[in-house]
Design a protein around this motif. Structure first.
Motif, PDB file in Angstrom:
ATOM      1  N   PRO A   1       0.831  -1.210   0.000  1.00  0.00           N
ATOM      2  CA  PRO A   1       0.000   0.000   0.000  1.00  0.00           C
ATOM      3  C   PRO A   1       0.863   1.257   0.000  1.00  0.00           C
ATOM      4  O   PRO A   1       1.888   1.323   0.675  1.00  0.00           O
ATOM      5  CB  PRO A   1      -0.827  -0.111   1.273  1.00  0.00           C
ATOM      6  N   ASP A   2       0.432   2.230  -0.790  1.00  0.00           N
ATOM      7  CA  ASP A   2       1.075   3.534  -0.815  1.00  0.00           C
ATOM      8  C   ASP A   2       0.595   4.358   0.373  1.00  0.00           C
ATOM      9  O   ASP A   2       1.371   5.089   0.986  1.00  0.00           O
ATOM     10  CB  ASP A   2       0.751   4.236  -2.146  1.00  0.00           C
ATOM     11  N   LYS A   3      -0.698   4.240   0.697  1.00  0.00           N
ATOM     12  CA  LYS A   3      -1.299   4.966   1.820  1.00  0.00           C
ATOM     13  C   LYS A   3      -2.404   4.109   2.419  1.00  0.00           C
ATOM     14  O   LYS A   3      -3.056   3.342   1.723  1.00  0.00           O
ATOM     15  CB  LYS A   3      -1.916   6.281   1.352  1.00  0.00           C
ATOM     16  N   ASN A   4      -2.628   4.282   3.719  1.00  0.00           N
ATOM     17  CA  ASN A   4      -3.747   3.644   4.422  1.00  0.00           C
ATOM     18  C   ASN A   4      -4.564   4.742   5.094  1.00  0.00           C
ATOM     19  O   ASN A   4      -4.010   5.700   5.619  1.00  0.00           O
ATOM     20  CB  ASN A   4      -3.242   2.668   5.486  1.00  0.00           C
ATOM     21  N   PHE A   5      -5.882   4.583   5.074  1.00  0.00           N
ATOM     22  CA  PHE A   5      -6.771   5.605   5.619  1.00  0.00           C
ATOM     23  C   PHE A   5      -7.795   4.971   6.542  1.00  0.00           C
ATOM     24  O   PHE A   5      -8.144   3.808   6.394  1.00  0.00           O
ATOM     25  CB  PHE A   5      -7.546   6.308   4.491  1.00  0.00           C
ATOM     26  N   LYS A   6      -8.301   5.785   7.466  1.00  0.00           N
ATOM     27  CA  LYS A   6      -9.441   5.403   8.281  1.00  0.00           C
ATOM     28  C   LYS A   6     -10.427   6.561   8.199  1.00  0.00           C
ATOM     29  O   LYS A   6     -10.059   7.712   8.409  1.00  0.00           O
ATOM     30  CB  LYS A   6      -9.042   5.153   9.728  1.00  0.00           C
ATOM     31  N   ASN A   7     -11.686   6.249   7.856  1.00  0.00           N
ATOM     32  CA  ASN A   7     -12.693   7.289   7.678  1.00  0.00           C
ATOM     33  C   ASN A   7     -14.035   6.759   8.165  1.00  0.00           C
ATOM     34  O   ASN A   7     -14.564   5.804   7.612  1.00  0.00           O
ATOM     35  CB  ASN A   7     -12.775   7.687   6.198  1.00  0.00           C
ATOM     36  N   ASP A   8     -14.576   7.378   9.181  1.00  0.00           N
ATOM     37  CA  ASP A   8     -15.889   7.007   9.712  1.00  0.00           C
ATOM     38  C   ASP A   8     -15.996   5.521  10.033  1.00  0.00           C
ATOM     39  O   ASP A   8     -17.001   4.881   9.752  1.00  0.00           O
ATOM     40  CB  ASP A   8     -17.003   7.401   8.738  1.00  0.00           C
TER      41      ASP A   8
ATOM     42  N   GLY B   1     -14.425  -2.265   4.405  1.00  0.00           N
ATOM     43  CA  GLY B   1     -15.811  -2.404   4.839  1.00  0.00           C
ATOM     44  C   GLY B   1     -15.973  -2.554   6.338  1.00  0.00           C
ATOM     45  O   GLY B   1     -16.976  -3.097   6.802  1.00  0.00           O
ATOM     46  N   TYR B   2     -15.003  -2.080   7.099  1.00  0.00           N
ATOM     47  CA  TYR B   2     -15.109  -2.171   8.551  1.00  0.00           C
ATOM     48  C   TYR B   2     -16.191  -1.249   9.079  1.00  0.00           C
ATOM     49  O   TYR B   2     -16.614  -0.318   8.415  1.00  0.00           O
ATOM     50  CB  TYR B   2     -13.779  -1.832   9.215  1.00  0.00           C
ATOM     51  N   GLY B   3     -16.608  -1.487  10.274  1.00  0.00           N
ATOM     52  CA  GLY B   3     -17.596  -0.641  10.920  1.00  0.00           C
ATOM     53  C   GLY B   3     -18.960  -0.712  10.259  1.00  0.00           C
ATOM     54  O   GLY B   3     -19.738   0.220  10.324  1.00  0.00           O
ATOM     55  N   GLY B   4     -19.233  -1.827   9.584  1.00  0.00           N
ATOM     56  CA  GLY B   4     -20.519  -1.983   8.927  1.00  0.00           C
ATOM     57  C   GLY B   4     -20.680  -1.145   7.671  1.00  0.00           C
ATOM     58  O   GLY B   4     -21.781  -1.012   7.151  1.00  0.00           O
ATOM     59  N   ARG B   5     -19.602  -0.573   7.188  1.00  0.00           N
ATOM     60  CA  ARG B   5     -19.654   0.259   5.989  1.00  0.00           C
ATOM     61  C   ARG B   5     -19.714  -0.607   4.736  1.00  0.00           C
ATOM     62  O   ARG B   5     -19.260  -1.741   4.715  1.00  0.00           O
ATOM     63  CB  ARG B   5     -18.425   1.162   5.900  1.00  0.00           C
ATOM     64  N   ALA B   6     -20.267  -0.019   3.686  1.00  0.00           N
ATOM     65  CA  ALA B   6     -20.312  -0.711   2.394  1.00  0.00           C
ATOM     66  C   ALA B   6     -18.892  -0.868   1.858  1.00  0.00           C
ATOM     67  O   ALA B   6     -18.045   0.001   2.049  1.00  0.00           O
ATOM     68  CB  ALA B   6     -21.157   0.093   1.400  1.00  0.00           C
ATOM     69  N   ARG B   7     -18.646  -1.975   1.201  1.00  0.00           N
ATOM     70  CA  ARG B   7     -17.334  -2.215   0.595  1.00  0.00           C
ATOM     71  C   ARG B   7     -17.299  -1.570  -0.787  1.00  0.00           C
ATOM     72  O   ARG B   7     -18.313  -1.505  -1.467  1.00  0.00           O
ATOM     73  CB  ARG B   7     -17.072  -3.699   0.499  1.00  0.00           C
ATOM     74  N   TRP B   8     -16.121  -1.140  -1.197  1.00  0.00           N
ATOM     75  CA  TRP B   8     -15.959  -0.526  -2.506  1.00  0.00           C
ATOM     76  C   TRP B   8     -14.518  -0.687  -2.972  1.00  0.00           C
ATOM     77  O   TRP B   8     -13.616  -0.965  -2.184  1.00  0.00           O
ATOM     78  CB  TRP B   8     -16.368   0.947  -2.480  1.00  0.00           C
ATOM     79  N   CYS B   9     -14.337  -0.498  -4.267  1.00  0.00           N
ATOM     80  CA  CYS B   9     -13.023  -0.636  -4.873  1.00  0.00           C
ATOM     81  C   CYS B   9     -13.008   0.229  -6.127  1.00  0.00           C
ATOM     82  O   CYS B   9     -14.017   0.322  -6.835  1.00  0.00           O
ATOM     83  CB  CYS B   9     -12.775  -2.102  -5.219  1.00  0.00           C
ATOM     84  N   ALA B  10     -11.876   0.860  -6.410  1.00  0.00           N
ATOM     85  CA  ALA B  10     -11.799   1.748  -7.571  1.00  0.00           C
ATOM     86  C   ALA B  10     -10.399   1.757  -8.169  1.00  0.00           C
ATOM     87  O   ALA B  10      -9.410   1.526  -7.471  1.00  0.00           O
ATOM     88  CB  ALA B  10     -12.177   3.172  -7.167  1.00  0.00           C
ATOM     89  N   VAL B  11     -10.348   2.027  -9.458  1.00  0.00           N
ATOM     90  CA  VAL B  11      -9.091   2.296 -10.161  1.00  0.00           C
ATOM     91  C   VAL B  11      -9.278   3.638 -10.843  1.00  0.00           C
ATOM     92  O   VAL B  11     -10.275   3.866 -11.525  1.00  0.00           O
ATOM     93  CB  VAL B  11      -8.762   1.204 -11.208  1.00  0.00           C
ATOM     94  N   SER B  12      -8.314   4.539 -10.643  1.00  0.00           N
ATOM     95  CA  SER B  12      -8.430   5.860 -11.257  1.00  0.00           C
ATOM     96  C   SER B  12      -7.107   6.296 -11.873  1.00  0.00           C
ATOM     97  O   SER B  12      -6.039   5.938 -11.391  1.00  0.00           O
ATOM     98  CB  SER B  12      -8.910   6.891 -10.236  1.00  0.00           C
ATOM     99  N   LEU B  13      -7.228   7.067 -12.937  1.00  0.00           N
ATOM    100  CA  LEU B  13      -6.094   7.660 -13.635  1.00  0.00           C
ATOM    101  C   LEU B  13      -5.833   9.008 -12.998  1.00  0.00           C
ATOM    102  O   LEU B  13      -6.752   9.811 -12.860  1.00  0.00           O
ATOM    103  CB  LEU B  13      -6.435   7.834 -15.114  1.00  0.00           C
TER     104      LEU B  13
END
Length: 177
Positions: free
Chosen positions: A63-70, A91-103
């Motif tokens: 990982p380049d960066k790790n984040f924690k949000n809500d 998807g921790y904390g009951g949050r929806a899981r997601w994944c993205a690739v961006s330019l």
């Protein structure tokens, strides 16, 4: 404008979809094959795992960066000479899981190969049965899973407003199948 053959029984006939396809095909003349692997990365690391309810952090990238949000945590990974960012939620904390690739490359044209790969995927007959186009107010082309997965997932392609980037994402919704 390109003439698209009529399809029956699917939601991919909207004017927005046809315009998006036309604009993406129009990019072909301006863009090379520099970023052709991003669709494959998205499909293999995001789309297929999310369809199979098996999204996880990649074992083969640091990982380049790790984040924690809500309560949720997510990590960013860079690939293709750091041109692309893969972001994966836990998807921790009951949050929806997601994944993205961006330019993220400044001054670079959105990759027509990525847009075309998304559009080719979305035009497959089995995708018509599994996804439907839904309205999205932020300018993204959004397809939502039908009744085969719970919770439903949204698969999105969005060109940046500056025209210098593109993002592909898949995320769980709060909708039941």
């Amino acid at each position: 404008m390109i003439d698209f053959p009529a399809k029956t029984g699917i939601g991919l006939l909207s004017e927005f979809y046809r315009t998006f396809v036309g604009a993406s095909v129009g990019l072909l003349a301006a863009v090379g094959v520099a970023h052709a692997g991003a669709w494959e990365e998205f499909a293999n690391r995001c789309l297929v795992p999310m369809e199979n309810v098996a999204l996880g952090q990649p074992d083969d990238l640091d990982p380049d960066k790790n984040f924690k949000n809500d309560g949720d945590t997510y990590s960013e990974y860079r690939f293709d000479d750091e041109t692309y960012v893969l972001t994966v939620s836990d998807g921790y904390g009951g949050r929806a899981r997601w994944c993205a690739v961006s330019l993220e490359a400044e001054g670079d044209q959105p990759s027509a190969e990525i847009a075309n790969a998304f559009l080719n995927w979305s035009n497959q007959p089995d995708i018509f049965a599994r996804y439907e186009e839904v309205e999205n107010k932020d300018g993204a082309l959004t397809l939502r899973s039908t009744d085969w997965r719970e919770p439903k997932i949204d698969v999105r392609m969005k060109l940046s407003s500056s025209g210098s980037g593109i993002s592909l994402s898949v995320e769980e919704t709060e909708l039941e199948a």
